[in-house]
Write an enzyme that holds these catalytic residues in place. Structure first.
Site, short mmCIF file in Angstrom:
data_model
loop_
_atom_site.label_atom_id
_atom_site.label_comp_id
_atom_site.label_asym_id
_atom_site.label_seq_id
_atom_site.Cartn_x
_atom_site.Cartn_y
_atom_site.Cartn_z
N ARG C 138 0.79 -1.23 0.00
CA ARG C 138 0.00 0.00 0.00
C ARG C 138 0.82 1.27 0.00
NH1 ARG C 138 -3.29 -3.70 2.95
NH2 ARG C 138 -5.00 -4.24 1.56
N THR C 182 1.70 -5.54 4.29
CA THR C 182 1.21 -4.86 3.09
C THR C 182 0.95 -3.38 3.36
OG1 THR C 182 -1.04 -5.53 3.64
CG2 THR C 182 0.14 -6.93 2.09
N GLU C 200 -5.67 -14.47 9.27
CA GLU C 200 -6.32 -15.71 8.82
C GLU C 200 -5.52 -16.93 9.24
OE1 GLU C 200 -6.90 -12.76 7.03
OE2 GLU C 200 -8.82 -13.19 7.97
N TRP C 259 -3.10 -5.16 9.97
CA TRP C 259 -2.58 -5.24 8.61
C TRP C 259 -2.72 -3.97 7.79
CZ3 TRP C 259 -6.36 -4.71 4.84
CH2 TRP C 259 -7.68 -5.01 5.21
N ASP C 319 -15.81 -11.82 10.56
CA ASP C 319 -14.57 -11.28 9.99
C ASP C 319 -14.74 -9.81 9.59
OD1 ASP C 319 -11.91 -11.17 9.11
OD2 ASP C 319 -12.51 -11.58 7.04
N ASP C 321 -13.29 -7.43 11.23
CA ASP C 321 -12.07 -6.68 11.53
C ASP C 321 -12.42 -5.35 12.21
OD1 ASP C 321 -10.46 -8.58 10.31
OD2 ASP C 321 -9.31 -7.13 9.17
N ARG C 347 -15.78 -2.11 8.60
CA ARG C 347 -16.27 -3.18 7.73
C ARG C 347 -17.69 -3.57 8.12
NH1 ARG C 347 -11.35 -6.40 6.84
NH2 ARG C 347 -12.33 -8.45 6.97
N TRP C 494 -12.80 -0.29 -4.63
CA TRP C 494 -11.68 -0.90 -3.91
C TRP C 494 -10.47 0.04 -3.84
CZ3 TRP C 494 -13.10 -4.85 -1.14
CH2 TRP C 494 -12.13 -5.63 -0.49
#
Lengths: 257, 306, 588
Positions: C138, C182, C200, C259, C319, C321, C347, C494
Site C-alpha cells: 500500500r 502490506t 487468517e 494489517w 470477519d 475486523d 467493515r 476498492w
C-alpha cells in the site's frame, strides 16, 4: 556507479566503438574478443593496460556446467596489487567480481555462470596504476545467466539461506580459506525472479581490522564457494561477512590456527 | 554400396543438402554378432557424433540391435547396414543407458520395439530440450531431423530369449542411474554398455564411482568370452573392466586428495595425469569434464562441519 | 585507491562498497517537521494519507470544479515484468521524485516530471509467502535519506533514497507462520511504525516501532490481551488483562492483525491503529469480547503503551475486523464547540465518531443499506446484536457435515468498506466513504490451530445485494450521521479517496477509471480510463506552479480472490501495473 543496465547495454557500445573510436597504441587483444575495447572502457578506465601472462587465470577450456564454471586468479607474480577484476566479455553482465586484496594474497577463486562462449579475464591493478590483463576463452553452450537458480525449485529455500561452510588449508605457509555460502545468487535475468545476490564480502582480522574485501556480482554462481589466502603473519580468528542486495548479512568466523 | 552412391551424389551436386555419411561398417566378432565401431573422440562435426559402439545380433526371430547411435541419420544408416548383412527384420532395439550418443538414432526404429530399463526410459522421456540444443551445436548438420524418441518398452534383469539366442540382461548402475548390460549366452559376447570403456577415457556426467565399481565386479563374474565396451575396441575380459576400474579408483583417490589439499576445481583440471591414463583417448578434456561432475562432492565433504 | 581510477565505473562500485553498508546520502533529508507539515506543504506528499492524520485532503485548488474537465495525462510508468497483480499503492513525492511500491514487494523511484525510472528495488521473496488477499503493497514512508516499506515476507526494508540500495532490512516476524506486511509504514519521532497481517493464520497482531536509522526494535505492542510487549527488545507490559475476555490460551493465537497500518495525531500525540478479526472466524470457539480484536487502539508512540481502546465489533463472528483507518478531525458540536474527534468507517457497516483524546464513543451511523448483524449501537457504544444473523454453532448442528447453521447477512466479510481509505474535506466537513453493498452466506465449522495454516472455522460465499451496483461512494456528515450524496458503481469500489481544496473528490473504479466528483453534490465531473482497475489511492501535489494528480492502476486485491458471486461483475477486468500522472495542459 556501475549499474547492471550500463553493463547490459554494452552490446550497443561495441558497435559504436568499432565505428568511431580507436585506442591508438593500445595493445592488441590476444583473445581477439569483439568486446575487448568496450570492456576496457567500461571497467578499466583510461589507465595504461598491458597483457601479462604472469597472472594465472585457471579455468576449463569448455564449460561442462554453464551454472558453475570454476576459475582461479593468482596475481602473486606481480607483487602487491590494488585490485583484481574478473570479467567475462560476452556475458550479459560481464563483471563477476572486484577484489581489493588489501593484506590478503592477490589470489581469488570461485565459480561463475556463463551465458555463451566468452573470454574470461582477470585485470590486476598494480601499485603504479597499470592494469595487467590475462585470460582465456571458455567455450560454452551457455544459458547459465538466464536459467533460474536450483533454489528456485525449492519451496522453502529461505530456510537454509546463508548457511556457511568453511575450512582452512595450509599452502606453503599461507592459509587458504575455502568458504561456501548458501545463496541463490539470482541474476535478475531469469524470467520473474528479481536479482538477489551477495554483493559484498569483507574479511576482517580478530581485531576487526579489514584485511581485504570483495565486491561480487550477479554472475557469481549459486551457493558461492570462495577461495582466498591469508599470508603468514596474520593469526587468530578472521571474520568473513557477506551482505546481499536485500540487506541480509551472513557472518562466519574462521580460526586460522 | 549405398554409402558409395551417396558419396558420388555429393560430388555431383555439392549444394544439395544430403544426409551425413557415417561410413558405418559392421564387424562380425562372433557368429551372428556384429559391432559397428565408433571413433574414440568427443562429439564433433567431422565425426557426426559417431563416438559410440553399437551392435546387432541376427537371430532366427529377427535382429536384436544394441543402441541406436547418436542421430537419426546414424540410426537409418545402421538399419541400412543391417540390411546388407541379413534380410531378417529388426525385432528389438535395446538401449543400454540414457546418454544421447546411445539412443538418438531411435527415430529410425519407430516401427520396431525399442526397450530399455525403466530408469533409462524415464530419463529419456524426461530429457530437457536443451539436451538436443547442445548436441546440435557440437555435431551440426549430421543431427538434422533428430528428435527425442523415448523407448516404448521396458526390460528388467533376467533372461531374454529371441529366436535361437539366449540373452542375460543385467540391470546395473554407476555410469548412470540405470545401465543395462547384455550377455549373449549363446555366443559369450557381452555388450557392456558404458560400464566398460577401453583405451578411451570414461565419461562421468552422472557417475557414482562406488556403484560403478560394483557394477564392474558383477560383469567380471559373468562367463563372457568377448566384451564390447560402450567406447573402445572389442577385447576378451577382463581388460576393459580392469582399465575402467583402475581409472575410477585413481579418480576417487586423486580427487579426494585434491580436496583435502584445498585445491579449487580450476586447479584440479590442470592436475598431471598418471601415465597409465594420460595416453587414453581424450584424456585431458574428459578429465576436465569429470572434475566438473565429481569434484564438488569431494569439496563439500571436506568443507562440511563434522 | 588512487583518485584517477575513481572515475572508472567499476572503481565507483568499490568506492560505494568502501563506504560500508550505508548509501550515498546526498538527498535532502526529510525531517519530522517536514512530515508533520505534509498537509500544508503542497509541493510534496511525504506520508501515506497526505498528512499524518490520514485525511487525504489537499488544499490545492488549481484544478477545480470548472477546470477539472481539461485534465489530461502527463506520463505513465509501467511496473513491467510478469507481476501484474493488484496495485493498491499510494505514491509519495519528495523533491521531484516519486516513490511508489508495487505488487510482489517492489519499489521504484521515478522522476516526477518525466516519468523516468531512477531505480527499482525488487525484493526477492520466498516462494512460501502467505498473504491472504493478493500480493499487494500500500505504500512507502520517507525519512532522512531513506525510504521504507514492508514486504510480503514480513520484513521492513530501508532503502537509500538516491540509490535504491538496501541500508537495512529487518524481519519482524516469521512469514512461515503466516505473517506478511502490506501496509505503508508511519514515521513518528525517528521511528518506523508498522502493523502486520496474518489474521487468517492465527497470528497475534502487533504494532512495531523500529529505529529509522538502524532498524533496531524500539517497542512492540501486541494487540490481544494477555500477550506481553517489548521495549528495546526486552519484555515490557502485558496488553490488557489475561483471560479477561478470552478463555484458556486462545489469546496466544487470537488474531487481531494490524494489517492496514495506522494514523498519527500530532495534537494528542497518539498513534491510532485498527486491529483485525479475532482468530478463528468461528466465534463459538472463543467466548467473550476477545479484546482487543476488531478495535481501535490509541498508542503512545514513546512507550508503546495503549492509552485507550474502542471495540467496534465485540466477539466478531463475521470477519469484520476493525482495521479501518481512524481519521482525526474537528467535530463541530451542536453547542458550537469543536471536539477533537476521529472517525472511522468500519467493515461492519457503521461509521463511528469517537473523542480522540479519550476514545469515548460519540456516534455510530450506518453507511450501507443493510446491517443485519446489529440494529445499531447503544449510548455506551456497544452494538445491539441481532442474534439471528450470527452463523450457527456447529456443535448444535443445523448444517451439513458437522457445520453450523448458515445465515445470509450483510455486510459481507469484505465489508461495508474494506481497506480503501476514505477522505475528509476540510472545506465541506464531510467524509467521502468508498463503500460496497454485498452480503454473504456464512457458516461455522470446527477448526484446530496449526502454525502457518488458515485458521478460519468458517465457510462463506459473497453475493451482491443489488443487480446494478455494488460500489457506492458516499458523502457522510459526521455531525449528523446523514448521507449527503452517493455515487453508485457497478463493480465494488476498492480504491482510496482524495479530496481537494478545489472542491473535488477523486477515486478509482475496478472498471479502470479515475474519476473526479463535485464534493458537495457528487456529480461526476471528469474521468479517465487507465486501462486496468484502479484499486489504489490517488494523490495530488504541485510542481512548477501546476497541480498534478497521480494514481496507480492495476486490478487485483481481495475481490477477485474472495468475492464469490461478485466474479460476474469483475471477471472481464484485466490486470495491470501502471502509475498515471495527470495535470491541466500548460497554457500557451
Amino acid at each position: 556507479m556501475i549499474t547492471r543496465r550500463a553493463l547490459l547495454g554494452h552490446g550497443a557500445g561495441v558497435a559504436a566503438l568499432a565505428a568511431g573510436r580507436a585506442w591508438g597504441a593500445a595493445p592488441m587483444d590476444p583473445l581477439q574478443s569483439v568486446a575487448w575495447e568496450d570492456m576496457r572502457a567500461l571497467l578499466l578506465g583510461k589507465g595504461p593496460v598491458v597483457f601479462d601472462d604472469r597472472i594465472t587465470v585457471a579455468a576449463p577450456m569448455a564449460a561442462e556446467d554453464a551454472l558453475q564454471v570454476p576459475f582461479l586468479v593468482d596475481a602473486g607474480a606481480l607483487g602487491r596489487v590494488q585490485r583484481i577484476l574478473v570479467f567475462a566479455d560476452l556475458n550479459p553482465i560481464p563483471l563477476i567480481l572486484d577484489f581489493a586484496p588489501g593484506r590478503l594474497a592477490p589470489l581469488i577463486a570461485t565459480r561463475f555462470k556463463i551465458q555463451q562462449a566468452t573470454p574470461l579475464r582477470a585485470a590486476a591493478l598494480d601499485l603504479k596504476g597499470t592494469w595487467h590483463v590475462a585470460g582465456q576463452w571458455v567455450d560454452a553452450m551457455g544459458g547459465g545467466c538466464t536459467t533460474p537458480a536450483l533454489a528456485h525449485g525449492e519451496a522453502d529455500w529461505t530456510a537454509r539461506l546463508g548457511e556457511t561452510e568453511a575450512r582452512v588449508f595450509d599452502r606453503d605457509g599461507r592459509r587458504r580459506i575455502r568458504l561456501s555460502i548458501r545463496h541463490p545468487m539470482d541474476t535478475g535475468l531469469a524470467a520473474g525472479i528479481p536479482a538477489f545476490f551477495i554483493e559484498k564480502v569483507m574479511v576482517e582480522d580478530a581485531g576487526g581490522i579489514l584485511l581485504g574485501e570483495l565486491a561480487t556480482f550477479e554472475p557469481v554462481s549459486e551457493n558461492p564457494l570462495l577461495t582466498f589466502e591469508v599470508p603468514a603473519g596474520i593469526g587468530g580468528d578472521i571474520t568473513v561477512t557477506a551482505r546481499d542486495n536485500n540487506g541480509n548479512i551472513f557472518r562466519r568466523k574462521v580460526a586460522l590456527s | 554400396m549405398r554409402a558409395l552412391a551417396a558419396g558420388i551424389a555429393l560430388m555431383l551436386v555439392p549444394l544439395q543438402a544430403l544426409a551425413f555419411d557415417y561410413q558405418l561398417t559392421a564387424r562380425e566378432i562372433a557368429p551372428d554378432t556384429y559391432v559397428v565401431p565408433g571413433r574414440m573422440e568427443h562429439f564433433n562435426r567431422a565425426n557426426g557424433g559417431n563416438i559410440v559402439n553399437t551392435g546387432f545380433i541376427v537371430t532366427t526371430a529377427g535382429v536384436v540391435v544394441i543402441d541406436s547411435g547418436p542421430s537419426l541419420d546414424y540410426g537409418r544408416q545402421l538399419r541400412q547396414l543391417i540390411g546388407t548383412v541379413t534380410d531378417r527384420p529388426v525385432r528389438l532395439v535395446l538401449i543400454t543407458h540414457a546418454h544421447p550418443d546411445h539412443y538418438l538414432g531411435n527415430g529410425a526404429f519407430g516401427d520396431v520395439a525399442i526397450s530399455a530399463l525403466d530408469g533409462t526410459r524415464a530419463e529419456i522421456a524426461g530429457a530437457p530440450p536443451a539436451l538436443l540444443d547442445g548436441i546440435y551445436r557440437l555435431v551440426g548438420d549430421a543431427m538434422a531431423g533428430t528428435t527425442l524418441v523415448p523407448p516404448t518398452g521396458v526390460v528388467t534383469e533376467g533372461p531374454l530369449v529371441v529366436g535361437d539366442h539366449g540373452f542375460e540382461l543385467l540391470a546395473l548402475d554407476g555410469h548412470t542411474r540405470s545401465d543395462l548390460a547384455v550377455l549373449d549366452r549363446t555366443t559369450g559376447v557381452l555388450f557392456a554398455g558404458d560400464i566398460a570403456f577401453l583405451d578411451r577415457t570414461p565419461t562421468t556426467p552422472q557417475a557414482d564411482i562406488e556403484h560403478w565399481l560394483a557394477a564392474l565386479d558383477r560383469l567380471r563374474a559373468l562367463p563372457a568370452k568377448l566384451v564390447v565396451p560402450g567406447h573402445g575396441p572389442v577385447a576378451p575380459p577382463p581388460q576393459a573392466f580392469d582399465q575402467t576400474a583402475a581409472y575410477l579408483t585413481w579418480l576417487r583417490e586423486a580427487l579426494a586428495a585434491a580436496a583435502a589439499r584445498g585445491l579449487d576445481a580450476a586447479e584440479v583440471i590442470d592436475m598431471k595425469l598418471p601415465e597409465d591414463f594420460a595416453g587414453l583417448a581424450v584424456a585431458r578434456a574428459e578429465f576436465a569434464r569429470t572434475v566438473a561432475h565429481l569434484y564438488p562432492t569431494f569439496e563439500r565433504s571436506v568443507l562440511s562441519d563434522k | 585507491m588512487a583518485t584517477t581510477f575513481r572515475r572508472s565505473v567499476a572503481a565507483a562500485t568499490l568506492a560505494i562498497a568502501a563506504m560500508g553498508f550505508a548509501g550515498l546520502g546526498h538527498a535532502k533529508p526529510v525531517t519530522d517537521k517536514d512530515i508533520l507539515g505534509d498537509v500544508e506543504s503542497t509541493g510534496d506528499v511525504l506520508t501515506y494519507g497526505l498528512g499524518m492524520q490520514g485525511q487525504r485532503f489537499s488544499p490545492l485548488k488549481l484544478i477545480d470544479k470548472e477546470t477539472v474537465k481539461g485534465v489530461v495525462p502527463v506520463w505513465a510508468f509501467s511496473f513491467g515484468g510478469e507481476k501484474q497483480r493488484g496495485q493498491e499503492s499510494q505514491p509519495l513525492v519528495v523533491d521531484g521524485v516519486i516513490y511508489v511500491t508495487g505488487s510482489y514487494s517492489r519499489m521504484w523511484a521515478i522522476d516526477a516530471k518525466t516519468g523516468k525510472e531512477l531505480w527499482e528495488y525488487n525484493h526477492r521473496l520466498p516462494d512460501g509467502i502467505m498473504p491472504c488477499c493478493d500480493v499487494i503493497n500500500r505504500g512507502a514512508a520517507v525519512y532522512g535519506d531513506k525510504v521504507y516499506f514492508g514486504t510480503l515476507d514480513a520484513k521492513v526494508v530501508a532503502l537509500n533514497r538516491e540509490t535504491g540500495k538496501v541500508v537495512w532490512s529487518k524481519a519482524i516476524e516469521d512469514y512461515k507462520a503466516g505473517y506478511s506486511i502490506t501496509n505503508a509504514p508511519l514515521i513518528v519521532n525517528g521511528m518506523v511504525i508498522t502493523g502486520i497481517g496474518g489474521g487468517e493464520f492465527g497470528i497475534v497482531g502487533k504494532v512495531y516501532a523500529l529505529d529509522a536509522e538502524t532498524g533496531e526494535s524500539k517497542w512492540t505492542r501486541p494487540v490481544i490481551e494477555g500477550n506481553v510487549g517489548t521495549v528495546d527488545g526486552k519484555p515490557s507490559t502485558m496488553t490488557g488483562t489475561k483471560n479477561a475476555s478470552w478463555e484458556g490460551d486462545q489469546w496466544q493465537t487470537g488474531g487481531g492483525g494490524t494489517w492496514l497500518g495506522g494514523t498519527y495525531d500530532p495534537k494528542t500525540g497518539l498513534l491510532f491503529y485498527g486491529t483485525g478479526n479475532p482468530s478463528p472466524w468461528n466465534s463459538w470457539l472463543r467466548p467473550g469480547d476477545n479484546l482487543y480484536s476488531s478495535s481501535r487502539l490509541a498508542i503512545d508512540p514513546k512507550t508503546g503503551e495503549i492509552k485507550w481502546s474502542y471495540q467496534t465489533t465485540p466477539h466478531d463472528g463475521w470477519d469484520f475486523d476493525g482495521v479501518n483507518e481512524l481519521i482525526s478531525f474537528p467535530l463541530k458540536g451542536a453547542d458550537g464547540k469543536t471536539i477533537d474527534a476521529a472517525a472511522t468507517a468500519d467493515r461492519n457497516g457503521f461509521f463511528f465518531v469517537l473523542d480522540r483524546t479519550t476514545g469515548k464513543f460519540i456516534s455510530a451511523s450506518p453507511f450501507v443499506s443493510r446491517h443485519d448483524w446489529a440494529s445499531g449501537y447503544d449510548d455506551k457504544g456497544r452494538p445491539i446484536y441481532n442474534p439471528d444473523f450470527r452463523p450457527g454453532d456447529p456443535s448444535k448442528g443445523g448444517g451439513a457435515d458437522g457445520k453450523g447453521k448458515s445465515v445470509f447477512t450483510a455486510p459481507s466479510f469484505l465489508g461495508g468498506k474494506n481497506w480503501m481509505p476514505m477522505a475528509y474535506s476540510q472545506n465541506t466537513g464531510l467524509f467521502y466513504i468508498p463503500s460496497n453493498e454485498w452480503g454473504m452466506d456464512i457458516w461455522n465449522e470446527p477448526i484446530t490451530y496449526r502454525k502457518g495454516a488458515a485458521y478460519l472455522g468458517a465457510g462463506f460465499t459473497i453475493k451482491p445485494l443489488y443487480e446494478d451496483h455494488i460500489g457506492v461512494l458516499r458523502a457522510m456528515d459526521p455531525a449528523t450521521g446523514k448521507i449527503k450524496w452517493e455515487y453508485k458503481n457497478r463493480a465494488p469500489l476498492w480504491g482510496g479517496v482524495l479530496t481537494t481544496g478545489g472542491g473535488l473528490v477523486f477515486t478509482g473504479t475496478p472498471e479502470g477509471y479515475i474519476k473526479a466528483f463535485d464534493d458537495e453534490t457528487g456529480k461526476e465531473l471528469w474521468s479517465f480510463n487507465t486501462g486496468s482497475g484502479v484499486v489504489a489511492s490517488p494523490i495530488t501535489w504541485d510542481m512548477d506552479g501546476e497541480q498534478y494528480i497521480a494514481v496507480v492502476s492495476g486490478w487485483g486485491g481481495a475481490v477477485p480472490l474472495w468475492g464469490g458471486d461478485v466474479a460476474d461483475y469483475v471477471k472481464s477486468f484485466n490486470q495491470g501495473g501502471m502509475l498515471w500522472v495527470f495535470k491541466l495542459p500548460r497554457k500557451s
